[in-house]
Design a protein around this motif. Structure first.
Motif, short mmCIF file in Angstrom:
data_model
loop_
_atom_site.label_atom_id
_atom_site.label_comp_id
_atom_site.label_asym_id
_atom_site.label_seq_id
_atom_site.Cartn_x
_atom_site.Cartn_y
_atom_site.Cartn_z
N THR A 52 0.77 -1.34 -0.49
CA THR A 52 -0.22 0.04 -0.01
C THR A 52 1.00 1.45 0.14
N ASP A 53 0.19 2.26 -0.19
CA ASP A 53 0.79 3.46 -0.02
C ASP A 53 1.84 3.91 1.55
N SER A 54 0.79 3.45 2.45
CA SER A 54 1.64 3.33 3.86
C SER A 54 2.79 2.76 3.58
N THR A 55 2.58 1.49 3.71
CA THR A 55 4.02 0.77 3.34
C THR A 55 4.78 0.90 2.56
N THR A 56 5.11 1.60 1.21
CA THR A 56 5.61 2.13 0.48
C THR A 56 6.69 3.57 0.94
N GLY A 57 6.00 4.19 2.00
CA GLY A 57 5.85 5.13 2.11
C GLY A 57 7.44 4.93 3.35
N LEU A 58 6.97 4.07 4.31
CA LEU A 58 7.72 3.92 5.37
C LEU A 58 8.96 3.15 4.55
#
Length: 114
Positions: free
Chosen positions: A3-9
């Motif tokens: 997800t976008d939040s996992t990729t961002g992390l």
């Protein structure tokens, strides 16, 4: 899937690790000299003269030490010869009195009899 939040992390973690590595690599380090700090410049006459003067002084000190050791060796030789003469006189005095002169130990005999 990511997800976008996992990729961002993941991007933040990788970016942090890279920034730490860059900071560690580019940290200031103490400057290490190529040679001893008191090495004179041998490309000038003054530098060569300083080395020659220093070596001359070291040579004089070594000669003085050798001279002292040689004088001590000569003095030791004189003392040893005097002690041998004295022991011979004592042995002769003991023999004249009729007393048996003891023999040196096995370890000392080679040193005493020369």
């Amino acid at each position: 899937m990511l997800t976008d939040s996992t990729t961002g992390l993941i991007a933040i973690l990788v970016g942090g690790a890279v920034s730490i590595a860059v900071a560690w690599i580019s940290r200031p380090r103490p400057v290490v000299a190529d040679g001893p700090a008191d090495t004179p410049d041998l490309t000038t006459i003054a530098g060569i003269a300083a080395v020659v003067a220093q070596q001359g002084e070291q040579l004089r000190e070594a000669e003085d030490r050798i001279e002292g050791l040689e004088a001590a060796r000569v003095a030791d030789g004189r003392v040893i010869r005097a002690l041998r003469r004295y022991v011979a006189q004592l042995q002769e005095a003991l023999r004249q009195l009729g007393t048996e002169v003891p023999e040196p130990s096995e370890d000392d005999a080679p040193l005493i009899k020369g």
